[in-house]
Design an enzyme around this catalytic site. Structure first.
Site, mmCIF file in Angstrom:
data_model
loop_
_atom_site.group_PDB
_atom_site.id
_atom_site.type_symbol
_atom_site.label_atom_id
_atom_site.label_comp_id
_atom_site.label_asym_id
_atom_site.label_seq_id
_atom_site.Cartn_x
_atom_site.Cartn_y
_atom_site.Cartn_z
ATOM 1 N N GLY A 78 0.836 -1.214 0.000
ATOM 2 C CA GLY A 78 0.000 0.000 0.000
ATOM 3 C C GLY A 78 0.858 1.246 0.000
ATOM 4 N N GLN A 98 -2.057 7.024 0.634
ATOM 5 C CA GLN A 98 -1.821 8.152 1.552
ATOM 6 C C GLN A 98 -0.846 7.763 2.672
ATOM 7 O OE1 GLN A 98 -4.875 10.915 3.811
ATOM 8 N NE2 GLN A 98 -4.707 9.017 4.947
ATOM 9 N N LEU A 154 -0.394 -2.142 4.611
ATOM 10 C CA LEU A 154 -1.345 -1.037 4.435
ATOM 11 C C LEU A 154 -2.223 -1.254 3.206
ATOM 12 C CD1 LEU A 154 1.058 1.993 5.085
ATOM 13 C CD2 LEU A 154 -0.076 0.513 6.736
ATOM 14 N N THR A 179 -9.028 -0.863 11.548
ATOM 15 C CA THR A 179 -9.779 0.376 11.368
ATOM 16 C C THR A 179 -10.936 0.531 12.351
ATOM 17 O OG1 THR A 179 -11.411 1.391 9.879
ATOM 18 C CG2 THR A 179 -10.944 -0.894 9.506
ATOM 19 N N GLU A 201 -13.726 1.391 11.483
ATOM 20 C CA GLU A 201 -14.929 0.872 10.812
ATOM 21 C C GLU A 201 -15.376 -0.442 11.445
ATOM 22 O OE1 GLU A 201 -17.219 1.100 7.926
ATOM 23 O OE2 GLU A 201 -16.922 3.168 8.486
ATOM 24 N N TYR A 207 -16.522 -3.791 3.793
ATOM 25 C CA TYR A 207 -15.160 -3.341 4.136
ATOM 26 C C TYR A 207 -14.873 -3.651 5.606
ATOM 27 C CZ TYR A 207 -11.446 -0.030 5.449
ATOM 28 O OH TYR A 207 -10.317 0.542 5.971
ATOM 29 N N LYS A 255 -12.161 -6.256 7.189
ATOM 30 C CA LYS A 255 -11.086 -5.753 8.056
ATOM 31 C C LYS A 255 -11.117 -6.444 9.420
ATOM 32 C CE LYS A 255 -8.554 -2.570 5.975
ATOM 33 N NZ LYS A 255 -7.087 -2.454 6.051
ATOM 34 N N ARG A 263 -4.965 12.727 0.627
ATOM 35 C CA ARG A 263 -6.138 11.868 0.727
ATOM 36 C C ARG A 263 -6.765 11.659 -0.655
ATOM 37 N NH1 ARG A 263 -8.612 7.805 3.377
ATOM 38 N NH2 ARG A 263 -10.058 8.498 5.000
HETATM 39 P P1 NAP Z 1 -5.198 4.325 0.214
HETATM 40 O O1 NAP Z 1 -4.643 5.691 0.021
HETATM 41 O O2 NAP Z 1 -6.480 3.959 -0.480
HETATM 42 O O3 NAP Z 1 -4.077 3.265 -0.237
HETATM 43 C C1 NAP Z 1 -4.371 1.908 -0.416
HETATM 44 C C2 NAP Z 1 -3.145 1.222 -0.968
HETATM 45 O O4 NAP Z 1 -3.410 -0.192 -1.105
HETATM 46 C C3 NAP Z 1 -2.715 1.704 -2.366
HETATM 47 O O5 NAP Z 1 -1.303 1.823 -2.369
HETATM 48 C C4 NAP Z 1 -3.130 0.563 -3.282
HETATM 49 O O6 NAP Z 1 -2.309 0.436 -4.405
HETATM 50 C C5 NAP Z 1 -2.888 -0.629 -2.356
HETATM 51 N N1 NAP Z 1 -3.573 -1.860 -2.758
HETATM 52 C C6 NAP Z 1 -4.884 -2.031 -2.987
HETATM 53 N N2 NAP Z 1 -5.140 -3.314 -3.309
HETATM 54 C C7 NAP Z 1 -3.944 -3.962 -3.280
HETATM 55 C C8 NAP Z 1 -3.548 -5.293 -3.537
HETATM 56 N N3 NAP Z 1 -4.436 -6.241 -3.892
HETATM 57 N N4 NAP Z 1 -2.236 -5.620 -3.403
HETATM 58 C C9 NAP Z 1 -1.330 -4.672 -3.086
HETATM 59 N N5 NAP Z 1 -1.646 -3.389 -2.851
HETATM 60 C C10 NAP Z 1 -2.940 -3.041 -2.948
HETATM 61 O O7 NAP Z 1 -5.413 4.012 1.761
HETATM 62 P P2 NAP Z 1 -4.835 4.767 3.065
HETATM 63 O O8 NAP Z 1 -5.812 5.816 3.471
HETATM 64 O O9 NAP Z 1 -3.403 5.093 2.853
HETATM 65 O O10 NAP Z 1 -4.973 3.607 4.148
HETATM 66 C C11 NAP Z 1 -3.923 2.680 4.377
HETATM 67 C C12 NAP Z 1 -4.485 1.458 5.105
HETATM 68 O O11 NAP Z 1 -5.052 1.859 6.345
HETATM 69 C C13 NAP Z 1 -5.612 0.748 4.359
HETATM 70 O O12 NAP Z 1 -5.488 -0.625 4.661
HETATM 71 C C14 NAP Z 1 -6.879 1.299 4.986
HETATM 72 O O13 NAP Z 1 -7.938 0.377 4.866
HETATM 73 C C15 NAP Z 1 -6.414 1.460 6.424
HETATM 74 N N6 NAP Z 1 -7.089 2.500 7.207
HETATM 75 C C16 NAP Z 1 -7.167 3.773 6.714
HETATM 76 C C17 NAP Z 1 -7.748 4.767 7.496
HETATM 77 C C18 NAP Z 1 -7.845 6.188 7.010
HETATM 78 O O14 NAP Z 1 -8.649 6.947 7.570
HETATM 79 N N7 NAP Z 1 -7.063 6.600 6.032
HETATM 80 C C19 NAP Z 1 -8.251 4.445 8.777
HETATM 81 C C20 NAP Z 1 -8.126 3.141 9.245
HETATM 82 C C21 NAP Z 1 -7.519 2.173 8.452
HETATM 83 P P3 NAP Z 1 -2.681 0.988 -5.894
HETATM 84 O O15 NAP Z 1 -1.939 2.281 -6.031
HETATM 85 O O16 NAP Z 1 -2.150 -0.085 -6.776
HETATM 86 O O17 NAP Z 1 -4.177 1.116 -5.955
HETATM 87 O O1 G4F Z 2 -14.701 9.870 3.933
HETATM 88 P P1 G4F Z 2 -15.461 8.605 3.980
HETATM 89 O O2 G4F Z 2 -15.720 7.926 2.687
HETATM 90 O O3 G4F Z 2 -14.704 7.682 5.013
HETATM 91 P P2 G4F Z 2 -15.174 6.422 5.901
HETATM 92 O O4 G4F Z 2 -16.313 5.712 5.272
HETATM 93 O O5 G4F Z 2 -15.341 6.887 7.295
HETATM 94 O O6 G4F Z 2 -13.893 5.471 5.779
HETATM 95 C C1 G4F Z 2 -12.581 5.956 5.992
HETATM 96 O O7 G4F Z 2 -12.255 5.826 7.347
HETATM 97 C C2 G4F Z 2 -12.194 4.467 7.840
HETATM 98 C C3 G4F Z 2 -11.836 4.550 9.329
HETATM 99 O O8 G4F Z 2 -12.995 4.692 10.086
HETATM 100 C C4 G4F Z 2 -11.150 3.722 7.058
HETATM 101 F F1 G4F Z 2 -11.048 2.454 7.530
HETATM 102 C C5 G4F Z 2 -11.530 3.713 5.585
HETATM 103 O O9 G4F Z 2 -10.514 3.043 4.828
HETATM 104 C C6 G4F Z 2 -11.640 5.152 5.099
HETATM 105 O O10 G4F Z 2 -10.354 5.723 5.136
HETATM 106 O O11 G4F Z 2 -16.889 8.868 4.664
HETATM 107 C C7 G4F Z 2 -16.997 9.499 5.929
HETATM 108 C C8 G4F Z 2 -18.457 9.783 6.224
HETATM 109 C C9 G4F Z 2 -19.400 8.609 5.983
HETATM 110 O O12 G4F Z 2 -20.298 8.519 7.040
HETATM 111 C C10 G4F Z 2 -20.149 8.957 4.712
HETATM 112 O O13 G4F Z 2 -21.466 8.425 4.634
HETATM 113 O O14 G4F Z 2 -18.893 10.800 5.322
HETATM 114 C C11 G4F Z 2 -20.179 10.462 4.843
HETATM 115 N N1 G4F Z 2 -20.390 11.144 3.566
HETATM 116 C C12 G4F Z 2 -21.367 12.065 3.333
HETATM 117 N N2 G4F Z 2 -21.326 12.452 2.060
HETATM 118 C C13 G4F Z 2 -19.707 10.955 2.435
HETATM 119 C C14 G4F Z 2 -20.291 11.786 1.481
HETATM 120 N N3 G4F Z 2 -18.645 10.176 2.160
HETATM 121 C C15 G4F Z 2 -18.135 10.223 0.907
HETATM 122 N N4 G4F Z 2 -17.045 9.489 0.634
HETATM 123 N N5 G4F Z 2 -18.684 11.021 -0.070
HETATM 124 C C16 G4F Z 2 -19.773 11.832 0.165
HETATM 125 O O15 G4F Z 2 -20.254 12.506 -0.722
#
Ligand code: NAP
Ligand code: G4F
Length: 338
Positions: free
Chosen positions: A8, A12, A78, A123, A125, A147, A151, A182
């Site tokens: 990953g 981000q 990641l 996460t 989630e 999702y 997870k 992001r």
């Molecule tokens: P992100 O920006 O969507 O990055 C996801 C990464 O996973 C990308 O580099 C993508 O590569 C890679 N990937 C997807 N499918 C894959 C596969 N089959 N094999 C290898 N690589 C693959 O996500 P992020 O926000 O940095 O989050 C990082 C991790 O933390 C994720 O696991 C996410 O679920 C978890 N997380 C995120 C948050 C948050 O708020 N950001 C919170 C809790 C947990 P490509 O460039 O090839 O698509």
């Molecule tokens: O920004 P979101 O899409 O993030 P969400 O669903 O909270 O997930 C992110 O955080 C998780 C950790 O809790 C990670 F595990 C996951 O990988 C990801 O990084 O949506 C946030 C909230 C939701 O409740 C959604 O229903 O925003 C609400 N929302 C309202 N309008 C929207 C929109 N979300 C998106 N994406 N787009 C909208 O137009």
């Protein structure tokens, strides 16, 4: 020199974690998927400092080869299909990547070098329909999306391999964290990017959003990747909640983001008829579109990171208002310089 392998890495968190580990003198290896057009995503600026290895977490053989080639001390998993809304469209591939992909990594580590320290990106989630407020490591899980369900499997298989085989495997239960890097489909960046279009390009199209009432505990990715690293430096593996301890609705995020661009927004109406208007001009800036509602929603997340603060001495540095400001200013600058 210590070595780390990050899956990953183009995402981000992968980019901020790479910067952190490189600054600490690590040799950084990144697992990347082969694409028709070469694309290093968020680590384009680091591409000459990272050793890239082609692979996919759904392909056990590729992970075994990547571990042999990189010989890492630390592995950060990641990789994920990380967009919750898309998990209803692709529930099976989400499970293959976010659930079985974790077992693939753990199994590869068990076979190649069981001494490796492993981080799993779990996460908030997983808490979904929350069973306690705030949520900590002891709060029961109730995922609300394919999702979140996938997870949760990844979380438990990490614990299971730790308990079954004594692997140094940690699961970080991270609450939402955002940044200037992001993805554009997540609500925070969707808002800040749209504001930049309005301010810089004069775009008059209102931002269409779904559930404005949803509340999230938002922090900055740069702070959160530090916690991932700290987990792998401890004497014993464990699981930690990483959160800011504050919650804000999507409506509040939008209000604050417009404020950073010098616009005061006021909300009128409710549910599907709610709009956000420019208080000074009456122009509609936000509209609700039910297309963005989810089949099942996570209404409220707020984390309690006191265990991480006590054991890891982790503290976030970037607060909510600073996060929003950084994102809005960055998007405005990106469009100005485009
Ligand atoms: P992100 O920006 O969507 O990055 C996801 C990464 O996973 C990308 O580099 C993508 O590569 C890679 N990937 C997807 N499918 C894959 C596969 N089959 N094999 C290898 N690589 C693959 O996500 P992020 O926000 O940095 O989050 C990082 C991790 O933390 C994720 O696991 C996410 O679920 C978890 N997380 C995120 C948050 C948050 O708020 N950001 C919170 C809790 C947990 P490509 O460039 O090839 O698509
Ligand atoms: O920004 P979101 O899409 O993030 P969400 O669903 O909270 O997930 C992110 O955080 C998780 C950790 O809790 C990670 F595990 C996951 O990988 C990801 O990084 O949506 C946030 C909230 C939701 O409740 C959604 O229903 O925003 C609400 N929302 C309202 N309008 C929207 C929109 N979300 C998106 N994406 N787009 C909208 O137009």
């Amino acid at each position: 020199m210590k070595r780390a392998l990050i899956s990953g890495i183009t995402g981000q968190d992968g980019s901020y974690l790479s910067e952190l580990l490189l600054s600490e003198g690590y040799e950084v290896y990144g697992l990347i998927r082969r694409k028709a057009k070469e694309d290093f995503g968020n680590v384009e600026h680091l591409k000459n400092q990272i050793h890239f290895i082609y692979g996919d977490v759904t392909d056990l053989a590729s992970l075994i080869l990547a571990l042999r080639e990189s010989n890492p001390d630390e592995v950060y998993n990641l990789a994920a299909q990380s967009f919750v809304k898309a998990s209803w469209d692709s529930p099976l591939s989400t499970a293959e990547i976010n659930a079985l992909g974790v077992t693939n990594f753990l199994e590869a580590i068990r076979q190649v070098n069981p001494k490796i320290h492993f981080y799993q990106a779990s996460t908030s989630e997983m808490f979904g329909k929350v069973q306690a407020i705030p949520q900590n490591e002891k709060t029961p899980f109730y995922p609300r999306s394919p999702y979140g369900v996938a997870k949760l499997y990844g979380h438990w298989i990490t614990i299971n391999y730790r308990e079954s085989y004594g692997l140094f495997a940690c699961s970080g239960i991270l609450f939402n964290h955002e940044s200037e890097r992001r993805g554009l489909e997540f609500v925070t960046r969707k808002i800040t990017h749209a504001i930049a279009r309005m301010v810089v390009q004069g775009d008059k199209t209102p931002i269409e959003l779904g559930n404005l009432n949803a509340k999230r505990d938002w922090g900055h990715s740069k702070d959160y990747v530090k916690a991932m690293h700290l987990m792998l430096l401890q004497a014993k593996p464990d699981d930690y909640v990483i959160a800011s301890g504050e919650t804000h609705s999507v409506r509040e995020f939008a209000y604050e983001a417009f404020k950073c661009a010098g616009i005061e927004i006021e909300f009128k109406g409710d549910n599907e008829n709610e709009i956000g208007v420019n208080k000074a001009t009456g122009e509609i800036l936000i509209k609700v579109n039910p297309k963005f509602y989810r089949p099942a929603e996570v209404e409220l997340l707020i984390g309690d990171a006191s265990k991480a603060e006590k054991v890891l001495h982790w503290q976030r540095e970037i607060d909510f208002k600073t996060l929003v400001k950084l994102m809005v200013e960055n998007d405005i600058n990106l469009l100005k310089n485009a």
